[in-house]
Design a protein around this motif. Structure first.
Motif, PDB file in Angstrom:
ATOM      1  N   GLU A 299      19.663  26.346  89.656  1.00  0.00           N
ATOM      2  CA  GLU A 299      19.611  25.007  89.058  1.00  0.00           C
ATOM      3  C   GLU A 299      20.755  24.788  88.073  1.00  0.00           C
ATOM      4  O   GLU A 299      20.663  23.939  87.175  1.00  0.00           O
ATOM      5  CB  GLU A 299      18.251  24.728  88.417  1.00  0.00           C
ATOM      6  CG  GLU A 299      17.133  24.659  89.435  1.00  0.00           C
ATOM      7  CD  GLU A 299      15.808  24.229  88.824  1.00  0.00           C
ATOM      8  OE1 GLU A 299      15.780  23.771  87.668  1.00  0.00           O
ATOM      9  OE2 GLU A 299      14.797  24.345  89.535  1.00  0.00           O
TER      10      GLU A 299
ATOM     11  N   TYR B  63      22.775  26.244  93.854  1.00  0.00           N
ATOM     12  CA  TYR B  63      22.056  25.293  92.997  1.00  0.00           C
ATOM     13  C   TYR B  63      20.544  25.496  93.117  1.00  0.00           C
ATOM     14  O   TYR B  63      19.820  25.480  92.121  1.00  0.00           O
ATOM     15  CB  TYR B  63      22.422  23.849  93.331  1.00  0.00           C
ATOM     16  CG  TYR B  63      21.678  22.886  92.446  1.00  0.00           C
ATOM     17  CD1 TYR B  63      22.101  22.664  91.137  1.00  0.00           C
ATOM     18  CD2 TYR B  63      20.534  22.243  92.893  1.00  0.00           C
ATOM     19  CE1 TYR B  63      21.401  21.814  90.298  1.00  0.00           C
ATOM     20  CE2 TYR B  63      19.828  21.389  92.062  1.00  0.00           C
ATOM     21  CZ  TYR B  63      20.258  21.180  90.766  1.00  0.00           C
ATOM     22  OH  TYR B  63      19.559  20.353  89.929  1.00  0.00           O
TER      23      TYR B  63
ATOM     24  N   HIS C  19      23.790  14.903  90.509  1.00  0.00           N
ATOM     25  CA  HIS C  19      24.163  15.411  91.835  1.00  0.00           C
ATOM     26  C   HIS C  19      23.133  16.394  92.379  1.00  0.00           C
ATOM     27  O   HIS C  19      22.927  16.483  93.584  1.00  0.00           O
ATOM     28  CB  HIS C  19      25.533  16.079  91.780  1.00  0.00           C
ATOM     29  CG  HIS C  19      26.601  15.193  91.237  1.00  0.00           C
ATOM     30  ND1 HIS C  19      26.926  13.983  91.813  1.00  0.00           N
ATOM     31  CD2 HIS C  19      27.402  15.329  90.160  1.00  0.00           C
ATOM     32  CE1 HIS C  19      27.890  13.422  91.112  1.00  0.00           C
ATOM     33  NE2 HIS C  19      28.200  14.209  90.104  1.00  0.00           N
ATOM     34  N   GLY C  20      22.485  17.131  91.506  1.00  0.00           N
ATOM     35  CA  GLY C  20      21.492  18.106  91.948  1.00  0.00           C
ATOM     36  C   GLY C  20      20.253  17.463  92.548  1.00  0.00           C
ATOM     37  O   GLY C  20      19.594  18.068  93.392  1.00  0.00           O
TER      38      GLY C  20
ATOM     39  N   THR D  35      27.131  26.508  97.942  1.00  0.00           N
ATOM     40  CA  THR D  35      26.908  25.804  96.673  1.00  0.00           C
ATOM     41  C   THR D  35      25.511  25.198  96.603  1.00  0.00           C
ATOM     42  O   THR D  35      24.885  25.218  95.551  1.00  0.00           O
ATOM     43  CB  THR D  35      27.968  24.711  96.421  1.00  0.00           C
ATOM     44  OG1 THR D  35      27.957  23.772  97.485  1.00  0.00           O
ATOM     45  CG2 THR D  35      29.350  25.324  96.266  1.00  0.00           C
ATOM     46  N   ASP D  36      25.032  24.671  97.728  1.00  0.00           N
ATOM     47  CA  ASP D  36      23.666  24.142  97.735  1.00  0.00           C
ATOM     48  C   ASP D  36      22.654  25.258  97.482  1.00  0.00           C
ATOM     49  O   ASP D  36      21.701  25.091  96.728  1.00  0.00           O
ATOM     50  CB  ASP D  36      23.358  23.445  99.060  1.00  0.00           C
ATOM     51  CG  ASP D  36      23.972  22.064  99.154  1.00  0.00           C
ATOM     52  OD1 ASP D  36      24.659  21.636  98.202  1.00  0.00           O
ATOM     53  OD2 ASP D  36      23.767  21.403 100.194  1.00  0.00           O
TER      54      ASP D  36
ATOM     55  N   TRP E 213      26.991  24.240  90.399  1.00  0.00           N
ATOM     56  CA  TRP E 213      26.917  24.303  91.863  1.00  0.00           C
ATOM     57  C   TRP E 213      26.801  22.916  92.478  1.00  0.00           C
ATOM     58  O   TRP E 213      27.385  22.647  93.529  1.00  0.00           O
ATOM     59  CB  TRP E 213      25.750  25.187  92.304  1.00  0.00           C
ATOM     60  CG  TRP E 213      25.929  26.609  91.901  1.00  0.00           C
ATOM     61  CD1 TRP E 213      25.175  27.307  90.994  1.00  0.00           C
ATOM     62  CD2 TRP E 213      26.937  27.502  92.362  1.00  0.00           C
ATOM     63  NE1 TRP E 213      25.659  28.579  90.874  1.00  0.00           N
ATOM     64  CE2 TRP E 213      26.740  28.735  91.709  1.00  0.00           C
ATOM     65  CE3 TRP E 213      27.987  27.388  93.273  1.00  0.00           C
ATOM     66  CZ2 TRP E 213      27.552  29.839  91.938  1.00  0.00           C
ATOM     67  CZ3 TRP E 213      28.793  28.486  93.499  1.00  0.00           C
ATOM     68  CH2 TRP E 213      28.571  29.697  92.837  1.00  0.00           C
ATOM     69  N   SER E 214      26.080  22.021  91.847  1.00  0.00           N
ATOM     70  CA  SER E 214      25.953  20.665  92.402  1.00  0.00           C
ATOM     71  C   SER E 214      27.266  19.898  92.270  1.00  0.00           C
ATOM     72  O   SER E 214      27.642  19.152  93.175  1.00  0.00           O
ATOM     73  CB  SER E 214      24.801  19.904  91.741  1.00  0.00           C
ATOM     74  OG  SER E 214      25.023  19.728  90.366  1.00  0.00           O
TER      75      SER E 214
ATOM     76  N   ARG F 270      25.870  12.192  97.597  1.00  0.00           N
ATOM     77  CA  ARG F 270      26.099  12.984  96.386  1.00  0.00           C
ATOM     78  C   ARG F 270      26.863  12.212  95.318  1.00  0.00           C
ATOM     79  O   ARG F 270      26.594  12.383  94.126  1.00  0.00           O
ATOM     80  CB  ARG F 270      26.844  14.275  96.737  1.00  0.00           C
ATOM     81  CG  ARG F 270      25.985  15.246  97.513  1.00  0.00           C
ATOM     82  CD  ARG F 270      26.803  16.344  98.155  1.00  0.00           C
ATOM     83  NE  ARG F 270      26.009  17.110  99.075  1.00  0.00           N
ATOM     84  CZ  ARG F 270      25.458  18.279  98.802  1.00  0.00           C
ATOM     85  NH1 ARG F 270      25.626  18.835  97.617  1.00  0.00           N
ATOM     86  NH2 ARG F 270      24.747  18.901  99.704  1.00  0.00           N
TER      87      ARG F 270
ATOM     88  N   ILE G 274      20.261  17.205  96.371  1.00  0.00           N
ATOM     89  CA  ILE G 274      20.392  18.411  97.191  1.00  0.00           C
ATOM     90  C   ILE G 274      19.092  18.724  97.914  1.00  0.00           C
ATOM     91  O   ILE G 274      19.108  19.083  99.095  1.00  0.00           O
ATOM     92  CB  ILE G 274      20.866  19.613  96.340  1.00  0.00           C
ATOM     93  CG1 ILE G 274      22.311  19.371  95.913  1.00  0.00           C
ATOM     94  CG2 ILE G 274      20.736  20.923  97.098  1.00  0.00           C
ATOM     95  CD1 ILE G 274      22.888  20.428  95.001  1.00  0.00           C
TER      96      ILE G 274
ATOM     97  N   PRO H  31      24.089  23.155  87.094  1.00  0.00           N
ATOM     98  CA  PRO H  31      24.794  21.956  87.543  1.00  0.00           C
ATOM     99  C   PRO H  31      26.201  22.229  88.083  1.00  0.00           C
ATOM    100  O   PRO H  31      26.758  21.413  88.807  1.00  0.00           O
ATOM    101  CB  PRO H  31      24.860  21.069  86.306  1.00  0.00           C
ATOM    102  CG  PRO H  31      24.033  21.698  85.268  1.00  0.00           C
ATOM    103  CD  PRO H  31      23.660  23.067  85.713  1.00  0.00           C
TER     104      PRO H  31
END
Length: 161
Positions: free
Chosen positions: A48, A44, A117-118, A40-41, A52-53, A111, A121, A50
């Motif tokens: 980019e 993201y 949240h992004g 997921t990181d 994934w974050s 997080r 990361i 959101p």
């Protein structure tokens, strides 16, 4: 002194249901969550998006909370079963697991402490995620040694010939 080729007497787990040890049953979801967090990181960072974050927040939480629950069960076995307590591998496994859970918990708290949240990361979240993945592999290797080399939690049938 026994070698890996020498059979060991099985060491039963105190934290078991019907002879099946709980710690190995409980650890699969937290391990999967912490390893999926790498994906997921990466997702993201590449898109980019959101999604994934947000998914990473949930995976970090499941990994940390599930890991602590499984770790408590493993700790009870470590401190309450004398033959397990005598194994250096068991103490190494526990030490690596505590370091892993500390990093995973910090990663999750980092997080959830923000609405963006992004933003966490790169780089801190990704570094914590990769370190957690490496420690997960190390803890898994040591846990495997406990099972396959020391027969912790293994029910070995008695040869009746």
């Amino acid at each position: 002194m026994s070698t890996p080729d020498t059979p060991h007497r099985p060491i039963p787990s105190r934290m078991a249901i019907g002879g099946h040890p709980l710690h190995p049953m409980l650890i699969h979801f937290p391990v999967a969550a912490l390893l999926a967090l790498v994906g997921t990181d990466t997702g993201y960072l590449l898109t980019e998006d959101p999604f994934w974050s947000r998914a990473g927040v949930w995976l970090a939480g499941v990994g940390a909370a599930g890991g602590w629950f499984s770790g408590i069960v493993g700790l009870i076995d470590l401190v309450s079963v004398r033959p397990i307590r005598r194994l250096v591998t068991a103490w190494c496994h526990a030490l690596v697991a505590v370091m892993l859970l500390s990093l995973a918990s910090f990663n999750w708290l980092l997080r959830i402490s923000t609405d963006d949240h992004g933003a966490v990361i790169m780089p801190a979240g990704l570094v914590l995620t990769l370190l957690s993945a490496a420690l997960t592999a190390a803890a898994g290797l040591l846990g495997g040694r406990l099972v396959y080399e020391h027969a912790v939690g293994v029910d070995v049938p008695v040869d009746t010939r």
